[in-house]
Design an enzyme around this catalytic site. Structure first.
Site, short mmCIF file in Angstrom:
data_model
loop_
_atom_site.label_atom_id
_atom_site.label_comp_id
_atom_site.label_asym_id
_atom_site.label_seq_id
_atom_site.Cartn_x
_atom_site.Cartn_y
_atom_site.Cartn_z
N LYS A 95 -2.71 7.97 12.05
CA LYS A 95 -3.60 7.44 11.01
C LYS A 95 -4.80 6.75 11.65
O LYS A 95 -4.76 6.42 12.85
CB LYS A 95 -2.82 6.48 10.11
CG LYS A 95 -2.32 5.23 10.83
CD LYS A 95 -1.32 4.46 9.98
CE LYS A 95 -0.83 3.24 10.71
NZ LYS A 95 0.30 2.59 10.01
N TYR A 127 -28.31 -15.69 20.27
CA TYR A 127 -28.45 -16.33 18.95
C TYR A 127 -27.71 -17.66 18.91
O TYR A 127 -26.57 -17.77 19.36
CB TYR A 127 -27.86 -15.42 17.87
CG TYR A 127 -28.66 -14.16 17.63
CD1 TYR A 127 -30.02 -14.24 17.29
CD2 TYR A 127 -28.07 -12.91 17.72
CE1 TYR A 127 -30.76 -13.08 17.06
CE2 TYR A 127 -28.79 -11.75 17.49
CZ TYR A 127 -30.13 -11.84 17.15
OH TYR A 127 -30.86 -10.71 16.92
N ARG A 162 5.22 -4.63 0.60
CA ARG A 162 3.89 -4.02 0.55
C ARG A 162 4.09 -2.79 -0.33
O ARG A 162 4.46 -2.94 -1.48
CB ARG A 162 3.43 -3.70 1.98
CG ARG A 162 1.94 -3.54 2.13
CD ARG A 162 1.54 -3.35 3.58
NE ARG A 162 2.21 -2.21 4.21
CZ ARG A 162 2.05 -1.86 5.49
NH1 ARG A 162 1.26 -2.55 6.27
NH2 ARG A 162 2.68 -0.80 5.97
N MET A 181 -25.27 -7.66 17.61
CA MET A 181 -24.91 -6.39 16.97
C MET A 181 -24.82 -5.25 17.97
O MET A 181 -23.86 -4.46 17.95
CB MET A 181 -25.94 -6.05 15.89
CG MET A 181 -25.56 -4.83 15.07
SD MET A 181 -26.81 -4.40 13.85
CE MET A 181 -26.69 -5.77 12.72
C1 LIG Z 1 1.33 2.39 10.93
C2 LIG Z 1 2.73 2.68 10.60
C3 LIG Z 1 3.63 3.03 11.61
C4 LIG Z 1 3.29 2.96 13.08
O1 LIG Z 1 3.30 1.61 13.47
P1 LIG Z 1 3.10 1.16 15.00
O2 LIG Z 1 3.36 -0.29 14.98
O3 LIG Z 1 1.68 1.48 15.33
O4 LIG Z 1 4.06 1.93 15.80
C5 LIG Z 1 4.91 3.41 11.21
N1 LIG Z 1 5.27 3.42 9.91
C6 LIG Z 1 4.43 3.07 8.92
C7 LIG Z 1 4.90 3.10 7.49
C8 LIG Z 1 3.13 2.68 9.22
O5 LIG Z 1 2.30 2.32 8.25
#
Ligand SMILES: *Cc1c(COP(=O)(O)O)cnc(C)c1O
Length: 375
Positions: free
Chosen positions: A38, A267, A131, A315
Protein backbone atom coordinates in the site's frame (compact mmCIF):
# COMPACT_ATOMS: atom_id res chain seq x y z
CA UNK A 1 28.36 8.82 -12.22
CA UNK A 2 26.61 11.61 -14.12
CA UNK A 3 24.25 13.65 -11.98
CA UNK A 4 20.75 12.80 -13.08
CA UNK A 5 18.57 14.25 -10.38
CA UNK A 6 18.85 16.91 -7.69
CA UNK A 7 17.31 14.53 -5.21
CA UNK A 8 16.66 10.84 -5.70
CA UNK A 9 15.99 7.59 -3.92
CA UNK A 10 17.55 4.33 -4.91
CA UNK A 11 15.75 1.10 -4.06
CA UNK A 12 17.76 -2.11 -3.89
CA UNK A 13 15.85 -4.98 -5.48
CA UNK A 14 18.17 -7.42 -3.77
CA UNK A 15 17.44 -5.92 -0.36
CA UNK A 16 13.67 -6.21 -0.85
CA UNK A 17 14.08 -9.83 -2.03
CA UNK A 18 16.39 -10.66 0.88
CA UNK A 19 13.98 -9.08 3.37
CA UNK A 20 11.14 -11.14 1.90
CA UNK A 21 13.21 -14.32 2.25
CA UNK A 22 14.20 -13.42 5.82
CA UNK A 23 10.51 -13.10 6.75
CA UNK A 24 9.72 -16.36 4.94
CA UNK A 25 12.39 -18.22 6.84
CA UNK A 26 10.94 -17.03 10.17
CA UNK A 27 7.41 -18.34 9.57
CA UNK A 28 6.19 -21.95 9.50
CA UNK A 29 6.39 -23.83 6.21
CA UNK A 30 2.64 -23.83 5.56
CA UNK A 31 2.33 -20.08 6.08
CA UNK A 32 2.41 -17.68 3.13
CA UNK A 33 3.24 -14.01 2.87
CA UNK A 34 0.88 -11.25 1.78
CA UNK A 35 3.27 -8.53 0.63
CA UNK A 36 1.82 -5.22 1.82
CA UNK A 37 2.51 -2.70 -0.94
CA UNK A 38 0.00 0.00 0.00
CA UNK A 39 0.94 3.68 -0.28
CA UNK A 40 3.17 2.93 -3.27
CA UNK A 41 5.00 0.30 -1.22
CA UNK A 42 5.86 2.86 1.46
CA UNK A 43 7.29 4.92 -1.43
CA UNK A 44 9.52 2.11 -2.69
CA UNK A 45 7.27 1.77 -5.76
CA UNK A 46 4.31 -0.63 -5.61
CA UNK A 47 4.67 -2.06 -9.11
CA UNK A 48 8.39 -2.75 -8.93
CA UNK A 49 8.23 -4.09 -5.36
CA UNK A 50 5.29 -6.33 -6.30
CA UNK A 51 7.28 -7.74 -9.22
CA UNK A 52 10.20 -8.49 -6.90
CA UNK A 53 7.94 -10.18 -4.34
CA UNK A 54 6.10 -12.23 -6.96
CA UNK A 55 9.43 -13.32 -8.46
CA UNK A 56 10.30 -14.54 -4.94
CA UNK A 57 7.11 -16.60 -4.88
CA UNK A 58 4.58 -14.29 -3.22
CA UNK A 59 1.04 -15.18 -4.26
CA UNK A 60 -0.67 -12.37 -2.38
CA UNK A 61 -0.29 -8.59 -2.29
CA UNK A 62 -2.21 -6.09 -0.18
CA UNK A 63 -3.09 -2.50 -1.02
CA UNK A 64 -5.04 0.17 0.78
CA UNK A 65 -7.65 0.98 -1.85
CA UNK A 66 -9.16 -0.11 -5.15
CA UNK A 67 -7.19 2.49 -7.10
CA UNK A 68 -3.90 0.99 -5.88
CA UNK A 69 -5.09 -2.48 -6.83
CA UNK A 70 -6.16 -1.38 -10.31
CA UNK A 71 -2.72 0.17 -10.87
CA UNK A 72 -1.08 -3.19 -10.11
CA UNK A 73 -3.43 -4.99 -12.53
CA UNK A 74 -2.69 -2.35 -15.18
CA UNK A 75 0.99 -3.25 -14.81
CA UNK A 76 0.24 -6.88 -15.49
CA UNK A 77 0.52 -8.27 -11.96
CA UNK A 78 -1.62 -11.37 -11.60
CA UNK A 79 -1.16 -12.23 -7.89
CA UNK A 80 -4.16 -12.11 -5.59
CA UNK A 81 -4.69 -8.57 -4.30
CA UNK A 82 -6.34 -7.88 -0.94
CA UNK A 83 -7.82 -4.40 -0.46
CA UNK A 84 -7.37 -3.46 3.19
CA UNK A 85 -8.79 0.01 3.55
CA UNK A 86 -12.48 -0.22 2.71
CA UNK A 87 -14.45 -0.07 -0.53
CA UNK A 88 -16.44 3.01 -1.51
CA UNK A 89 -19.78 2.55 -3.24
CA UNK A 90 -18.43 3.81 -6.58
CA UNK A 91 -15.55 1.32 -6.43
CA UNK A 92 -17.68 -1.83 -6.12
CA UNK A 93 -17.72 -2.59 -9.83
CA UNK A 94 -13.94 -2.64 -10.00
CA UNK A 95 -13.68 -5.56 -7.56
CA UNK A 96 -14.84 -8.15 -10.06
CA UNK A 97 -13.46 -6.37 -13.11
CA UNK A 98 -9.93 -6.23 -11.70
CA UNK A 99 -10.11 -9.39 -9.59
CA UNK A 100 -9.56 -7.56 -6.30
CA UNK A 101 -10.36 -9.22 -2.99
CA UNK A 102 -12.14 -6.91 -0.54
CA UNK A 103 -11.91 -6.95 3.23
CA UNK A 104 -15.36 -6.70 4.82
CA UNK A 105 -15.47 -4.43 7.86
CA UNK A 106 -19.19 -4.61 8.61
CA UNK A 107 -22.33 -6.62 7.93
CA UNK A 108 -23.25 -3.90 5.48
CA UNK A 109 -20.00 -4.56 3.58
CA UNK A 110 -20.96 -8.24 3.38
CA UNK A 111 -24.30 -7.34 1.85
CA UNK A 112 -22.81 -4.80 -0.60
CA UNK A 113 -20.07 -7.17 -1.77
CA UNK A 114 -22.57 -10.00 -2.15
CA UNK A 115 -24.64 -7.93 -4.53
CA UNK A 116 -21.77 -7.27 -6.93
CA UNK A 117 -20.42 -10.61 -8.08
CA UNK A 118 -19.31 -14.01 -6.78
CA UNK A 119 -16.41 -12.49 -4.85
CA UNK A 120 -14.07 -14.09 -2.36
CA UNK A 121 -14.02 -11.86 0.68
CA UNK A 122 -12.00 -11.63 3.88
CA UNK A 123 -13.76 -10.82 7.15
CA UNK A 124 -11.87 -8.47 9.41
CA UNK A 125 -12.84 -8.92 13.03
CA UNK A 126 -12.33 -5.95 15.34
CA UNK A 127 -10.56 -7.46 18.32
CA UNK A 128 -9.58 -4.19 19.96
CA UNK A 129 -7.94 -1.85 17.45
CA UNK A 130 -11.31 -0.13 17.05
CA UNK A 131 -10.48 1.18 13.62
CA UNK A 132 -11.98 -0.76 10.70
CA UNK A 133 -13.34 -4.19 11.59
CA UNK A 134 -16.54 -6.07 12.28
CA UNK A 135 -17.81 -5.40 15.78
CA UNK A 136 -21.04 -7.40 15.46
CA UNK A 137 -21.47 -10.62 17.45
CA UNK A 138 -20.42 -13.98 15.99
CA UNK A 139 -24.12 -14.92 15.81
CA UNK A 140 -24.93 -11.85 13.72
CA UNK A 141 -21.94 -12.49 11.46
CA UNK A 142 -22.90 -16.13 11.06
CA UNK A 143 -26.44 -15.13 10.07
CA UNK A 144 -25.13 -12.60 7.54
CA UNK A 145 -22.70 -15.13 6.08
CA UNK A 146 -25.45 -17.74 5.78
CA UNK A 147 -27.48 -15.22 3.81
CA UNK A 148 -24.76 -14.64 1.22
CA UNK A 149 -25.94 -15.65 -2.22
CA UNK A 150 -22.84 -15.01 -4.33
CA UNK A 151 -19.90 -14.09 -2.12
CA UNK A 152 -17.72 -16.61 -0.29
CA UNK A 153 -15.84 -16.05 2.94
CA UNK A 154 -12.31 -17.00 2.00
CA UNK A 155 -10.43 -15.36 4.85
CA UNK A 156 -10.81 -14.26 8.44
CA UNK A 157 -8.39 -11.74 9.84
CA UNK A 158 -7.71 -9.17 12.51
CA UNK A 159 -5.05 -6.54 13.18
CA UNK A 160 -3.04 -5.83 16.33
CA UNK A 161 -3.01 -2.43 17.99
CA UNK A 162 0.24 -2.89 19.95
CA UNK A 163 2.00 -5.82 18.29
CA UNK A 164 5.50 -4.92 19.48
CA UNK A 165 4.47 -3.92 22.99
CA UNK A 166 5.15 -6.61 25.57
CA UNK A 167 4.38 -4.33 28.49
CA UNK A 168 0.62 -4.65 27.96
CA UNK A 169 -1.71 -7.63 27.55
CA UNK A 170 -3.45 -6.07 24.56
CA UNK A 171 -2.11 -8.49 21.95
CA UNK A 172 -2.86 -11.51 24.13
CA UNK A 173 -6.36 -10.13 24.69
CA UNK A 174 -6.84 -9.61 20.97
CA UNK A 175 -5.69 -13.16 20.21
CA UNK A 176 -8.12 -14.52 22.81
CA UNK A 177 -10.93 -12.47 21.30
CA UNK A 178 -10.04 -13.71 17.81
CA UNK A 179 -9.89 -17.35 18.97
CA UNK A 180 -13.30 -17.02 20.59
CA UNK A 181 -14.79 -15.41 17.49
CA UNK A 182 -13.44 -18.13 15.20
CA UNK A 183 -14.66 -20.85 17.55
CA UNK A 184 -18.14 -19.30 17.68
CA UNK A 185 -18.27 -19.07 13.87
CA UNK A 186 -17.14 -22.68 13.62
CA UNK A 187 -20.11 -23.67 15.77
CA UNK A 188 -22.24 -22.23 12.99
CA UNK A 189 -20.20 -24.22 10.48
CA UNK A 190 -18.44 -21.15 9.15
CA UNK A 191 -14.77 -21.81 8.59
CA UNK A 192 -12.54 -19.68 6.39
CA UNK A 193 -9.65 -21.45 4.68
CA UNK A 194 -7.34 -18.45 5.17
CA UNK A 195 -6.55 -16.97 8.59
CA UNK A 196 -4.25 -13.99 9.17
CA UNK A 197 -3.33 -11.62 11.95
CA UNK A 198 0.29 -10.57 11.95
CA UNK A 199 1.94 -7.50 10.46
CA UNK A 200 5.72 -6.95 10.68
CA UNK A 201 6.06 -6.49 14.44
CA UNK A 202 3.87 -9.49 15.23
CA UNK A 203 5.95 -11.65 12.86
CA UNK A 204 9.22 -10.42 14.33
CA UNK A 205 8.03 -10.79 17.94
CA UNK A 206 5.53 -13.65 17.78
CA UNK A 207 3.13 -14.54 20.58
CA UNK A 208 3.06 -18.21 21.27
CA UNK A 209 -0.07 -18.70 23.32
CA UNK A 210 -3.04 -19.14 21.04
CA UNK A 211 -5.29 -21.87 19.78
CA UNK A 212 -5.54 -19.87 16.59
CA UNK A 213 -1.86 -19.94 15.74
CA UNK A 214 -1.93 -23.45 14.23
CA UNK A 215 -4.72 -22.24 11.93
CA UNK A 216 -2.90 -19.08 10.83
CA UNK A 217 -1.66 -19.56 7.28
CA UNK A 218 -0.88 -16.04 6.08
CA UNK A 219 1.08 -13.10 7.46
CA UNK A 220 0.94 -9.47 6.30
CA UNK A 221 4.34 -7.78 6.51
CA UNK A 222 4.76 -4.25 5.19
CA UNK A 223 7.54 -2.23 6.79
CA UNK A 224 9.77 -5.29 7.30
CA UNK A 225 9.90 -5.84 3.54
CA UNK A 226 11.46 -2.39 3.30
CA UNK A 227 13.99 -3.17 6.01
CA UNK A 228 12.53 -1.89 9.26
CA UNK A 229 10.99 -3.39 12.37
CA UNK A 230 10.14 -0.96 15.13
CA UNK A 231 11.96 -1.67 18.40
CA UNK A 232 9.63 -3.57 20.77
CA UNK A 233 8.64 -2.46 24.25
CA UNK A 234 8.81 -4.45 27.45
CA UNK A 235 9.95 -8.01 27.85
CA UNK A 236 10.05 -8.97 24.16
CA UNK A 237 11.76 -12.00 22.64
CA UNK A 238 14.62 -11.38 20.21
CA UNK A 239 13.43 -10.68 16.66
CA UNK A 240 12.70 -13.81 14.62
CA UNK A 241 14.40 -12.34 11.53
CA UNK A 242 16.69 -9.52 10.47
CA UNK A 243 16.12 -7.15 7.59
CA UNK A 244 18.00 -4.20 6.16
CA UNK A 245 16.78 -0.93 4.66
CA UNK A 246 16.14 -1.15 0.92
CA UNK A 247 16.02 2.58 0.20
CA UNK A 248 18.72 5.23 0.16
CA UNK A 249 18.03 8.92 -0.37
CA UNK A 250 20.51 11.44 -1.75
CA UNK A 251 20.42 15.10 -2.64
CA UNK A 252 22.82 17.37 -4.48
CA UNK A 253 24.80 20.19 -2.93
CA UNK A 254 23.78 23.45 -4.63
CA UNK A 255 26.22 25.78 -2.95
CA UNK A 256 29.00 25.77 -0.35
CA UNK A 257 29.87 29.00 1.46
CA UNK A 258 31.66 30.44 4.47
CA UNK A 259 29.78 32.60 6.94
CA UNK A 260 31.24 34.68 9.76
CA UNK A 261 30.46 34.20 13.44
CA UNK A 262 27.07 35.64 14.35
CA UNK A 263 25.41 34.95 10.98
CA UNK A 264 21.88 33.68 11.25
CA UNK A 265 20.58 31.04 8.89
CA UNK A 266 17.19 30.52 7.30
CA UNK A 267 13.60 31.57 7.98
CA UNK A 268 13.06 32.92 11.45
CA UNK A 269 16.83 33.15 12.02
CA UNK A 270 16.57 30.14 14.29
CA UNK A 271 20.29 29.37 14.00
CA UNK A 272 23.13 31.74 14.78
CA UNK A 273 26.67 30.68 13.86
CA UNK A 274 28.72 30.55 17.10
CA UNK A 275 31.94 30.94 15.08
CA UNK A 276 32.95 31.16 11.43
CA UNK A 277 31.27 28.21 9.72
CA UNK A 278 31.23 26.52 6.34
CA UNK A 279 27.68 25.80 5.21
CA UNK A 280 26.22 23.85 2.30
CA UNK A 281 22.79 24.26 0.80
CA UNK A 282 21.25 21.04 -0.47
CA UNK A 283 18.48 20.38 -2.93
CA UNK A 284 15.76 18.86 -0.76
CA UNK A 285 13.20 20.40 1.55
CA UNK A 286 9.93 19.62 3.21
CA UNK A 287 8.23 19.50 -0.21
CA UNK A 288 10.44 16.47 -0.85
CA UNK A 289 9.66 14.94 2.52
CA UNK A 290 12.46 16.30 4.69
CA UNK A 291 10.64 16.68 8.00
CA UNK A 292 10.33 20.27 9.16
CA UNK A 293 10.95 18.94 12.65
CA UNK A 294 14.56 18.28 11.63
CA UNK A 295 15.21 22.04 11.71
CA UNK A 296 18.30 22.55 13.91
CA UNK A 297 18.10 18.92 15.06
CA UNK A 298 18.59 16.58 12.12
CA UNK A 299 21.64 15.64 10.15
CA UNK A 300 22.74 14.24 6.80
CA UNK A 301 25.92 12.47 5.72
CA UNK A 302 28.43 14.50 3.72
CA UNK A 303 31.67 12.91 2.54
CA UNK A 304 31.34 10.15 5.10
CA UNK A 305 30.70 12.40 8.11
CA UNK A 306 27.56 13.60 9.81
CA UNK A 307 26.71 17.20 8.97
CA UNK A 308 24.04 18.86 11.16
CA UNK A 309 21.04 20.63 9.68
CA UNK A 310 21.20 24.28 10.67
CA UNK A 311 18.26 26.68 10.64
CA UNK A 312 14.76 25.85 9.51
CA UNK A 313 14.14 23.19 6.87
CA UNK A 314 12.50 25.10 4.03
CA UNK A 315 10.28 23.96 1.19
CA UNK A 316 12.97 23.12 -1.34
CA UNK A 317 16.24 23.57 0.53
CA UNK A 318 18.10 22.49 3.63
CA UNK A 319 21.25 24.10 4.97
CA UNK A 320 23.87 21.92 6.66
CA UNK A 321 27.03 22.75 8.57
CA UNK A 322 30.02 21.22 6.80
CA UNK A 323 32.73 22.99 8.77
CA UNK A 324 35.69 20.63 8.89
CA UNK A 325 34.40 18.45 6.06
CA UNK A 326 36.98 18.93 3.33
CA UNK A 327 36.39 19.34 -0.38
CA UNK A 328 32.61 19.37 -0.50
CA UNK A 329 31.67 20.97 -3.84
CA UNK A 330 28.48 22.10 -5.53
CA UNK A 331 27.19 19.11 -7.49
CA UNK A 332 28.41 16.59 -4.92
CA UNK A 333 25.72 14.54 -3.25
CA UNK A 334 24.92 14.05 0.40
CA UNK A 335 23.00 11.18 1.97
CA UNK A 336 19.69 11.80 3.73
CA UNK A 337 18.94 8.10 4.28
CA UNK A 338 21.62 5.47 3.80
CA UNK A 339 25.26 5.01 4.62
CA UNK A 340 28.66 6.23 3.53
CA UNK A 341 31.41 3.97 4.82
CA UNK A 342 30.75 3.30 8.51
CA UNK A 343 28.43 6.23 8.93
CA UNK A 344 24.73 5.57 8.50
CA UNK A 345 21.38 7.21 8.94
CA UNK A 346 18.11 5.36 8.54
CA UNK A 347 14.40 6.19 8.71
CA UNK A 348 14.25 4.88 12.28
CA UNK A 349 17.00 7.32 13.38
CA UNK A 350 15.27 10.23 11.68
CA UNK A 351 11.91 9.22 13.15
CA UNK A 352 13.43 9.17 16.64
CA UNK A 353 14.82 12.69 16.12
CA UNK A 354 11.48 14.20 15.15
CA UNK A 355 9.26 12.04 17.35
CA UNK A 356 7.51 10.06 14.65
CA UNK A 357 7.68 6.55 13.18
CA UNK A 358 9.81 5.26 10.29
CA UNK A 359 6.65 4.62 8.24
CA UNK A 360 5.98 8.34 8.32
CA UNK A 361 9.53 9.19 7.21
CA UNK A 362 9.35 6.80 4.22
CA UNK A 363 5.80 7.65 3.16
CA UNK A 364 6.57 11.37 3.29
CA UNK A 365 9.19 11.15 0.53
CA UNK A 366 7.61 13.30 -2.14
CA UNK A 367 6.91 12.76 -5.84
CA UNK A 368 9.61 15.28 -6.85
CA UNK A 369 12.26 12.86 -5.57
CA UNK A 370 13.19 10.64 -8.53
CA UNK A 371 13.20 6.93 -7.89
CA UNK A 372 15.72 4.47 -9.34
CA UNK A 373 16.22 0.77 -8.86
CA UNK A 374 19.48 -1.07 -8.49
CA UNK A 375 20.03 -4.83 -8.39
C1 LIG B 1 -0.40 -1.65 6.85
C2 LIG B 1 -0.97 -2.93 7.31
C3 LIG B 1 -0.15 -4.04 7.47
C4 LIG B 1 1.36 -3.97 7.36
O1 LIG B 1 1.86 -3.38 8.53
P1 LIG B 1 3.43 -3.25 8.83
O2 LIG B 1 3.49 -2.75 10.22
O3 LIG B 1 3.95 -2.26 7.84
O4 LIG B 1 4.01 -4.59 8.65
C5 LIG B 1 -0.76 -5.25 7.78
N1 LIG B 1 -2.10 -5.34 7.95
C6 LIG B 1 -2.92 -4.27 7.82
C7 LIG B 1 -4.40 -4.44 8.03
C8 LIG B 1 -2.39 -3.03 7.51
O5 LIG B 1 -3.19 -1.97 7.39
Amino acid sequence: MPRIARSYIEVSRQAVAANYRAIRSAIPAGTNVIGVVKADAYRHGAVEVSRILCAQGAQWLAVSCVEEGVALRASGLSARILVLGGIMQWELGALDEFRLTPVAHSLDDLRRFDECAPLDIHLKIDTGLHRLGISSSPGQVAAAVSNLRHARVEGIMSHFASAGDFSTTQSADQIREFDAFRAALAQHNIRAPLVHLASSSAIAFPRTTSETLPAVNLVRPGIALYGYVSPPCGDAPGPSFRVSPALTWKAAVIEVKDVPAGSTVGYGATYRAPSARKLAVIAAGYADGVQHGLSNSGKVIARGSYAPIVGAVSMDLVTIDVTGIPDLQPGDEVTLIGSEGDVSLDAQDIAATVGTIPYNILCAIGPRVKRFYVD
